[in-house]
Design an enzyme around this catalytic site. Structure first.
Site, PDB file in Angstrom:
ATOM      1  N   LYS A 132       3.065  -3.986  -9.855  1.00  0.00           N
ATOM      2  CA  LYS A 132       2.477  -3.518  -8.596  1.00  0.00           C
ATOM      3  C   LYS A 132       1.452  -2.392  -8.783  1.00  0.00           C
ATOM      4  CE  LYS A 132       4.922  -5.897  -5.437  1.00  0.00           C
ATOM      5  NZ  LYS A 132       6.246  -6.100  -5.925  1.00  0.00           N
ATOM      6  N   GLU A 171       3.152  -1.307   2.987  1.00  0.00           N
ATOM      7  CA  GLU A 171       4.443  -1.886   3.316  1.00  0.00           C
ATOM      8  C   GLU A 171       5.198  -2.048   2.008  1.00  0.00           C
ATOM      9  OE1 GLU A 171       1.773  -3.642   2.669  1.00  0.00           O
ATOM     10  OE2 GLU A 171       2.658  -4.849   1.058  1.00  0.00           O
ATOM     11  N   SER A 184       7.899  -9.425 -14.530  1.00  0.00           N
ATOM     12  CA  SER A 184       7.069  -8.668 -13.584  1.00  0.00           C
ATOM     13  C   SER A 184       7.531  -7.228 -13.394  1.00  0.00           C
ATOM     14  CB  SER A 184       7.016  -9.393 -12.237  1.00  0.00           C
ATOM     15  OG  SER A 184       8.323  -9.663 -11.762  1.00  0.00           O
TER      16      SER A 184
HETATM   17  C1  LIG Z   1       7.126  -7.175  -5.614  1.00  0.00           C
HETATM   18  C2  LIG Z   1       7.624  -7.798  -6.821  1.00  0.00           C
HETATM   19  C3  LIG Z   1       7.495  -9.182  -7.040  1.00  0.00           C
HETATM   20  C4  LIG Z   1       6.952 -10.135  -6.018  1.00  0.00           C
HETATM   21  O1  LIG Z   1       5.630  -9.922  -5.643  1.00  0.00           O
HETATM   22  P1  LIG Z   1       4.456 -10.847  -6.107  1.00  0.00           P
HETATM   23  O2  LIG Z   1       3.311 -10.416  -5.278  1.00  0.00           O
HETATM   24  O3  LIG Z   1       4.861 -12.264  -5.846  1.00  0.00           O
HETATM   25  O4  LIG Z   1       4.244 -10.608  -7.543  1.00  0.00           O
HETATM   26  C5  LIG Z   1       7.923  -9.686  -8.259  1.00  0.00           C
HETATM   27  N1  LIG Z   1       8.472  -8.885  -9.196  1.00  0.00           N
HETATM   28  C6  LIG Z   1       8.612  -7.562  -9.012  1.00  0.00           C
HETATM   29  C7  LIG Z   1       9.238  -6.752 -10.091  1.00  0.00           C
HETATM   30  C8  LIG Z   1       8.207  -6.972  -7.832  1.00  0.00           C
HETATM   31  O5  LIG Z   1       8.358  -5.674  -7.657  1.00  0.00           O
END
Ligand SMILES: *Cc1c(COP(=O)(O)O)cnc(C)c1O
Length: 403
Positions: A93, A115, A385
């Site tokens: 993010k 948000e 992620s």
């Molecule tokens: C917010 C988040 C996501 C989902 O958001 P995307 O916009 O689909 O990437 C995935 N993994 C983590 C660790 C997140 O914080």
């Protein structure tokens, strides 16, 4: 890293999807944003500053890790992990938050509204606001506030104001509504720092551009480490920003299969999930929060209440580029349910010493399903992620007794 100043690929529409379904009062704001982004993207100073902070503040490039034990255990494809969990604040993010924060500053805005669902985007926004000396208000549903306490405290410590949202299902969708309301009222000095590849144009393309660093790095790293491109790239899909950030660099490599993983929650048949593509009955194109895309809603247009063990995937709509990639068949979308996600989390923890976020564990669940069907000379590249520290309360509630 390359420093060519190319024109960003800003698309208002992805096939029939995307667009700007917004109140009249917001039109000047999104037009101003589009112009500012176009200008900044081709500005050497802006790009230099963005890249400098990605390197010296975020800690990029993030590692690409060969998961040797996990690959052995699953007995098929070689698995490589793109480590967005190692980025500052613990998830991808921050890439987008930093890009938009710098842009907002350049536009002369002093205030950021955002948000958040999982709290990761709220933390990233609060972090960037502190770094760039801006005021920050984060809207968050009270259900999410409860399940993401550590992130709530983190945001407050970073100097942000966390605004609880009590309306609707009290999750991400409702937080977005409140953030948009704030933006409409304060558009002169406020930038809306949207956290995924969602919302009205130019957000989906702009967020993709800021997140595309993930795929650019991963492509170079896998060529270096494995000597060839991966056979498959896998990422979880909430709004779709980490997935599009990874996929972008591989979209033109026809031999590379791309798989997005949605949240199947308690199971697709239960109606308690967030599988916009996976639920063939409720998941159909519609308009939500400024964009035309796949959306879980009933015949009367009522948006379905979604469920996922991970707050970051718990959203009724998906980014419009994914809607297009789904229809065109370039990306395959699958889903993983809560139970499979917890298993994936545990396998990753015990075999690699990495606690992945519950969101990321959806992608790993797909790796667990797919890798054994592949041969040992094939390669899976999966995006981790984010890190799972924020989810420990949730995880321990489910599996703590068995430890
Ligand atoms: C917010 C988040 C996501 C989902 O958001 P995307 O916009 O689909 O990437 C995935 N993994 C983590 C660790 C997140 O914080």
């Amino acid at each position: 890293m390359d420093m060519e100043l190319t024109k960003p690929r800003l698309q208002a529409k992805y096939g029939p999807y995307g667009g700007q379904f917004i109140p009249e009062v917001l039109m000047p704001a999104v037009q101003e944003l589009e112009q500012a982004f176009l200008e900044a993207h081709q500005n050497a100073e802006f790009q230099q500053e963005f890249r400098r902070l990605l390197r010296d503040y975020v800690g990029r490039p993030t590692a690409l890790t060969y998961a040797e034990r996990l690959s052995k255990k699953l007995g098929g494809a070689q698995i490589y992990l793109k480590r967005e969990d190692l980025a500052h604040t613990g998830a991808h993010k921050i890439n987008n938050a930093l890009g938009q924060g710098l842009l907002a500053k350049r536009m002369g805005k002093q205030r950021i509204v955002a948000e958040t669902g999982a709290g990761q985007h709220g933390v990233a926004s609060a972090t960037v606001a502190a770094l760039l000396d801006m005021e920050c208000v984060v809207y968050m549903g009270t259900v999410d506030i409860e399940r993401q306490q550590p992130n709530v405290q983190r945001m407050k410590l970073l100097g942000a104001k966390v605004h609880p949202v009590e309306s609707g299902s009290r999750t991400l969708k409702d937080a977005v509504n409140e953030a948009i309301r704030d933006w409409v009222a304060n558009v002169k000095d406020t930038h809306y720092l949207l956290g995924s590849a969602l919302g009205p144009h130019p957000y989906p393309s702009m967020v993709r551009e800021f997140q595309s660093v993930i795929g650019r790095e991963a492509r170079v790293q896998i060529l270096e480490q494995a000597g060839c491109l991966p056979d498959v790239c896998i990422a979880c899909v909430g709004g779709g920003s980490n997935a599009i950030g990874l996929f972008d660099a591989f979209q033109n490599d026809e031999a590379v299969k791309l798989i997005g993983v949605e949240a199947a929650g308690n199971g697709l048949h239960t109606g308690r999930h967030a599988a916009r593509f996976g639920d063939q009955k409720m998941g159909r194109p519609g308009v939500l929060q400024g964009t035309y895309t796949y959306l879980l809603h009933d015949e009367d247009g009522q948006v379905m209440e979604t469920h996922s063990i991970s707050a970051g995937l718990d959203y009724a709509a998906v980014g419009p580029e994914h809607a297009y990639l789904h229809d065109s068949g370039r990306v395959e979308y699958t889903s993983a349910d809560d139970e499979g996600v917890l298993d994936a989390f545990q396998l990753m923890a015990s075999s690699e010493g990495i606690l992945p976020a519950l969101e990321s564990s959806h992608a790993i669940a797909e790796v667990i399903r797919l890798a054994p069907q592949m041969s040992k000379d094939q390669i899976i590249l999966v995006n981790v992620s984010g890190r799972g520290d924020k989810d420990l309360d949730t995880i321990l509630k489910f599996i703590g007794g068995s430890l």
